[in-house]
Design a protein around this motif. Structure first.
Motif, PDB file in Angstrom:
ATOM      1  N   LEU A   1       0.827  -1.213   0.000  1.00  0.00           N
ATOM      2  CA  LEU A   1       0.000   0.000   0.000  1.00  0.00           C
ATOM      3  C   LEU A   1       0.864   1.267   0.000  1.00  0.00           C
ATOM      4  O   LEU A   1       0.442   2.310  -0.506  1.00  0.00           O
ATOM      5  N   TYR A   2       2.049   1.177   0.579  1.00  0.00           N
ATOM      6  CA  TYR A   2       2.970   2.312   0.559  1.00  0.00           C
ATOM      7  C   TYR A   2       3.755   2.377  -0.752  1.00  0.00           C
ATOM      8  O   TYR A   2       3.933   3.452  -1.334  1.00  0.00           O
TER       9      TYR A   2
ATOM     10  N   SER B   1      -0.886   4.306   2.838  1.00  0.00           N
ATOM     11  CA  SER B   1      -0.649   4.974   1.549  1.00  0.00           C
ATOM     12  C   SER B   1      -0.575   6.491   1.695  1.00  0.00           C
ATOM     13  O   SER B   1       0.043   7.169   0.867  1.00  0.00           O
ATOM     14  N   ALA B   2      -1.174   7.036   2.757  1.00  0.00           N
ATOM     15  CA  ALA B   2      -1.155   8.489   2.961  1.00  0.00           C
ATOM     16  C   ALA B   2       0.263   9.007   3.160  1.00  0.00           C
ATOM     17  O   ALA B   2       0.554  10.163   2.837  1.00  0.00           O
TER      18      ALA B   2
ATOM     19  N   SER C   1       1.216  13.480   7.009  1.00  0.00           N
ATOM     20  CA  SER C   1       1.121  12.064   7.388  1.00  0.00           C
ATOM     21  C   SER C   1       0.250  11.883   8.624  1.00  0.00           C
ATOM     22  O   SER C   1      -0.650  11.035   8.665  1.00  0.00           O
TER      23      SER C   1
ATOM     24  N   LEU D   1      -3.402  12.588   7.616  1.00  0.00           N
ATOM     25  CA  LEU D   1      -4.087  11.732   6.657  1.00  0.00           C
ATOM     26  C   LEU D   1      -4.077  10.246   6.989  1.00  0.00           C
ATOM     27  O   LEU D   1      -4.980   9.518   6.586  1.00  0.00           O
ATOM     28  N   VAL D   2      -3.050   9.768   7.700  1.00  0.00           N
ATOM     29  CA  VAL D   2      -2.938   8.327   7.960  1.00  0.00           C
ATOM     30  C   VAL D   2      -4.148   7.760   8.697  1.00  0.00           C
ATOM     31  O   VAL D   2      -4.626   6.669   8.353  1.00  0.00           O
TER      32      VAL D   2
ATOM     33  N   HIS E   1       1.579   9.850  -0.227  1.00  0.00           N
ATOM     34  CA  HIS E   1       0.980  11.087  -0.734  1.00  0.00           C
ATOM     35  C   HIS E   1       1.571  12.309  -0.039  1.00  0.00           C
ATOM     36  O   HIS E   1       1.850  13.336  -0.678  1.00  0.00           O
TER      37      HIS E   1
ATOM     38  N   SER F   1      -7.195   8.331   8.387  1.00  0.00           N
ATOM     39  CA  SER F   1      -8.327   8.099   7.490  1.00  0.00           C
ATOM     40  C   SER F   1      -7.950   7.317   6.235  1.00  0.00           C
ATOM     41  O   SER F   1      -8.757   6.543   5.714  1.00  0.00           O
ATOM     42  N   LEU F   2      -6.708   7.481   5.732  1.00  0.00           N
ATOM     43  CA  LEU F   2      -6.309   6.847   4.473  1.00  0.00           C
ATOM     44  C   LEU F   2      -5.372   5.661   4.637  1.00  0.00           C
ATOM     45  O   LEU F   2      -5.148   4.914   3.683  1.00  0.00           O
ATOM     46  N   GLY F   3      -4.809   5.487   5.831  1.00  0.00           N
ATOM     47  CA  GLY F   3      -3.912   4.369   6.052  1.00  0.00           C
ATOM     48  C   GLY F   3      -2.491   4.663   5.590  1.00  0.00           C
ATOM     49  O   GLY F   3      -2.105   5.809   5.350  1.00  0.00           O
TER      50      GLY F   3
END
Length: 453
Positions: free
Chosen positions: A362-363, A418-419, A408, A411-412, A422, A414-416
């Protein structure tokens, strides 16, 4: 095997070929460096299990901050040596080398004491899982005790690269990597020494590479061999060494400080997610090492030509580094994006822990798309390093990390995982615009000097 050949190759003739030939050993050497760092994780994960893998994974960002701080300081020394070497001032070269060696060794010993004293407090501050603390500290304490060997290798490797010799540091780094892998298998796999065995393998391989570099310099590079009468600290050289090295060192660790801080939003997700994320960052480090090697060559090329007053070759070196980095990252990141899960499976025998594989994938997939930005940014940073403008590089790197860490943590949740990719890309985009403007201005100044000449 002396210094004249590298100097002539850097200061005259074509540009693309000498930059590439200088970069090639660095690229392969960086690959071996990251390979033996990654082997730690693979062997620990396969022989000792996910708990020990998570312990080493938690140790990695802390260790990287310290080791790359030393390596970054030596990068500053390398640029300084390259500029003096390009100018042909042998006496000044000796003063700079002696000052950097004495100051660096004393600094490393002080840093070692600080790390041994404060590492457990840092672990607690990052909220690393409590069940990992003892194993993580067992690993860190051994590696920290051997920091002086890491400094000595990086110092002599940087000095050799400063005069245009990138082959010898690569040879010794490759040999040390092979030795490290063999000792890891022996200490961890055969003798059952656990994470302590992995750490011991790291220290012994660094001891070998530093001793090999010192032997080579005194046997084959008399220009760089410091004798008893050369060993002194020169005040002017010390000021210049600190000016170059502190900013280079801080810039080198900023990305690892960012990763270390970002670890704080990953640690609460559990040991398996921690292991997956850190395994993914090891893979990322292998992918980026070749284009960082190209950029190291670009810095040395530019620094030598700055010292020699060859302004037109400075601009040409910038273009060559950009072209090579973009060509490499296009191929490498396409392969990474398409094979992220399969590559992550290397860390887990038979895919026995899908959480680790999924977290890493995912990362890696979005990061593979964003790495093109990083490749361009690194070229521009190396351009300014070659000019001796380390503070610019440090400041923009700090901006990138601030953006990465803030986004990070935002967002992490809520998005996990992969955030984090981003958020990192947002920071890269910011420094892309800043460095593009600064690079354009600096290149126009170089053109102006050419027209006046």
């Amino acid at each position: 095997m002396g210094g004249a050949e590298p100097k002539n190759r850097m200061l005259s003739g074509g540009v693309f070929r000498p930059v590439f030939l200088f970069a090639l050993p660095i690229m392969v050497g960086n690959f071996f460096l990251q390979l033996y760092i990654t082997v730690d994780a693979v062997i620990v994960g396969r022989f000792l299990g996910s708990h020990s893998l998570a312990a080493v994974s938690v140790a990695t960002p802390i260790l990287f901050i310290v080791v790359f701080f030393l390596a970054g300081g030596c990068t500053g020394v390398s640029v300084l040596i390259a500029q003096i070497y390009g100018s042909g001032d042998t006496e000044k070269l000796k003063r700079a080398m002696s000052t950097a060696l004495i100051f660096g060794a004393l600094f490393t010993l002080g840093l070692t004491a600080l790390c041994l004293y404060g590492a457990r407090g840092v672990l607690m501050w990052t909220k690393a899982p409590a069940e990992l603390h003892d194993e993580t500290m067992a690993y860190l304490n051994i590696v920290f005790a051997g920091l002086i060997f890491s400094f000595l290798y990086n110092y002599y490797a940087s000095v050799l690269r400063g005069i245009g010799n990138s082959k010898i540091p690569f040879v010794f780094q490759a040999a040390a990597s092979a030795l490290h892998i063999a000792m890891n298998l022996l200490f961890v796999g055969a003798l059952g020494l656990g994470v302590r065995g992995s750490a011991l393998a790291t220290v012994l391989s660094q001891m070998f590479s530093s001793a090999a570099c010192i032997y080579y310099v005194y046997r084959y590079e008399p220009l760089l061999a410091l004798r008893r009468g050369d060993c002194a600290v020169d005040r002017a050289a010390l000021g210049q060494t600190i000016s170059y090295s502190w900013a280079a060192a801080l810039q080198s660790i900023i990305v690892y400080v960012g990763r270390f801080l970002t670890q704080g939003c990953v640690n609460p997700m559990g040991a398996d997610v921690v292991a997956g994320y850190n395994a993914a960052t090891r893979i990322e480090a292998i992918v980026v090492m070749p284009y960082e090697g190209i950029s190291t060559a670009e810095s040395t090329f530019i620094a030598q030509n700055v010292g020699a007053g060859h302004a037109e070759r400075v601009r040409a070196g910038f273009r060559a580094g950009l072209a090579m980095n973009l060509a490499y990252v296009t191929v490498a990141c396409t392969l990474l994006f398409l094979n992220a899960a399969a590559i992550m499976g290397i860390f887990v025998p038979g895919g026995s822990n899908p959480v680790i594989v999924q977290a890493g994938s995912l990362y890696l997939r979005p990061q593979a798309v964003y790495l093109a930005l990083s490749a361009v940014d690194v070229v521009m940073q190396s351009f300014f390093r070659g000019l001796g403008k380390f503070r610019i590089v440090m400041i923009v790197s700090l901006l990138q990390i601030v953006v990465r860490v803030i986004l990070s943590f935002w967002l992490v949740p809520s998005l996990g995982i992969s955030a984090i990719a981003h958020a990192t890309a947002a920071g890269w985009l910011l420094i892309f615009f800043v460095l593009s403007a600064l690079s354009y201005r600096r290149l126009r100044q170089i053109d102006g000097r050419l027209q006046r000449a």
